[in-house]
Motif scaffolding. Sequence first.
Motif, PDB file in Angstrom:
ATOM      1  N   GLY A  96       0.819  -1.201   0.000  1.00 31.42           N
ATOM      2  CA  GLY A  96       0.000   0.000   0.000  1.00 31.42           C
ATOM      3  C   GLY A  96       0.859   1.259   0.000  1.00 31.42           C
ATOM      4  O   GLY A  96       2.085   1.191   0.011  1.00 31.42           O
ATOM      5  N   VAL A  97       0.204   2.373  -0.026  1.00 25.04           N
ATOM      6  CA  VAL A  97       0.880   3.659   0.040  1.00 25.04           C
ATOM      7  C   VAL A  97       1.334   3.851   1.481  1.00 25.04           C
ATOM      8  O   VAL A  97       0.550   3.708   2.410  1.00 25.04           O
ATOM      9  N   HIS A  98       2.602   4.130   1.664  1.00 18.07           N
ATOM     10  CA  HIS A  98       3.135   4.276   3.015  1.00 18.07           C
ATOM     11  C   HIS A  98       4.281   5.277   3.014  1.00 18.07           C
ATOM     12  O   HIS A  98       4.822   5.615   1.970  1.00 18.07           O
ATOM     13  N   THR A  99       4.616   5.746   4.186  1.00 17.39           N
ATOM     14  CA  THR A  99       5.706   6.709   4.306  1.00 17.39           C
ATOM     15  C   THR A  99       6.963   6.084   4.885  1.00 17.39           C
ATOM     16  O   THR A  99       7.995   6.727   4.925  1.00 17.39           O
ATOM     17  N   THR A 100       6.888   4.840   5.342  1.00 13.83           N
ATOM     18  CA  THR A 100       8.053   4.164   5.893  1.00 13.83           C
ATOM     19  C   THR A 100       8.734   3.383   4.778  1.00 13.83           C
ATOM     20  O   THR A 100       8.176   2.420   4.270  1.00 13.83           O
ATOM     21  N   PRO A 101       9.930   3.787   4.373  1.00 18.64           N
ATOM     22  CA  PRO A 101      10.571   3.156   3.230  1.00 18.64           C
ATOM     23  C   PRO A 101      11.088   1.748   3.511  1.00 18.64           C
ATOM     24  O   PRO A 101      11.214   0.958   2.607  1.00 18.64           O
ATOM     25  N   ASP A 102      11.383   1.424   4.755  1.00 13.11           N
ATOM     26  CA  ASP A 102      11.949   0.130   5.098  1.00 13.11           C
ATOM     27  C   ASP A 102      11.402  -0.273   6.458  1.00 13.11           C
ATOM     28  O   ASP A 102      11.375   0.535   7.384  1.00 13.11           O
ATOM     29  N   LEU A 103      10.971  -1.501   6.598  1.00  6.34           N
ATOM     30  CA  LEU A 103      10.427  -1.975   7.865  1.00  6.34           C
ATOM     31  C   LEU A 103      11.508  -2.386   8.854  1.00  6.34           C
ATOM     32  O   LEU A 103      11.233  -2.510  10.048  1.00  6.34           O
ATOM     33  N   THR A 104      12.721  -2.622   8.390  1.00  7.11           N
ATOM     34  CA  THR A 104      13.787  -3.097   9.252  1.00  7.11           C
ATOM     35  C   THR A 104      14.025  -2.125  10.400  1.00  7.11           C
ATOM     36  O   THR A 104      14.193  -0.933  10.195  1.00  7.11           O
ATOM     37  N   GLY A 105      14.016  -2.646  11.605  1.00  5.74           N
ATOM     38  CA  GLY A 105      14.270  -1.821  12.776  1.00  5.74           C
ATOM     39  C   GLY A 105      13.032  -1.202  13.390  1.00  5.74           C
ATOM     40  O   GLY A 105      13.137  -0.398  14.310  1.00  5.74           O
TER      41      GLY A 105
END
Length: 161
Positions: A96-105
């Motif tokens: 989906g459209v999101h503002t978090t580029p990477d979930l890591t961490g």
Amino acid sequence: MKAVVAWWDLPGPDSGRTVAALRGFLRNEAVPRFAEFPGLRLKFWISDAERGRWGAVFLWESEAAARQPLPTRAAEILGSPPTSVHRFDVEAAVEGVHTTPDLTGLGLAFAAAGGAAQYGATGGAAGAPAPAAAPPPGGDGPGGGRAADAGTTHIPELFPF
């Protein structure tokens, strides 16, 4: 693509094997190890501290990737293999459209440590520049409209928790 869900019923708070105790393992061992795992598209750890449950959801690029041997450190810490493991075919996937580029961490394991220990607040190696954020949802989507049009079923209606 293949998905795997592994689940443990934790032995109880007197054992020291609690959701809170496992968060350090995630920060210091599991997240860095799985960030480099071949064929793994996504892994996220899930918990229900109130009911003493701990698990992980894996999304694999292929059947071969899903069948490769995994590290056994979690089973060593928990004192047993998972209570259950379920494998699934992936019928469809979407981001989906999101503002978090990477979930890591991200997640409670890192928040409990006052922020990301090994990873930056937006994921990636500590000190790495943060990628640009995605545009906010709204009129900037394809065709100039919102992705959630009239008649769409929204998540709170499907999962009211």
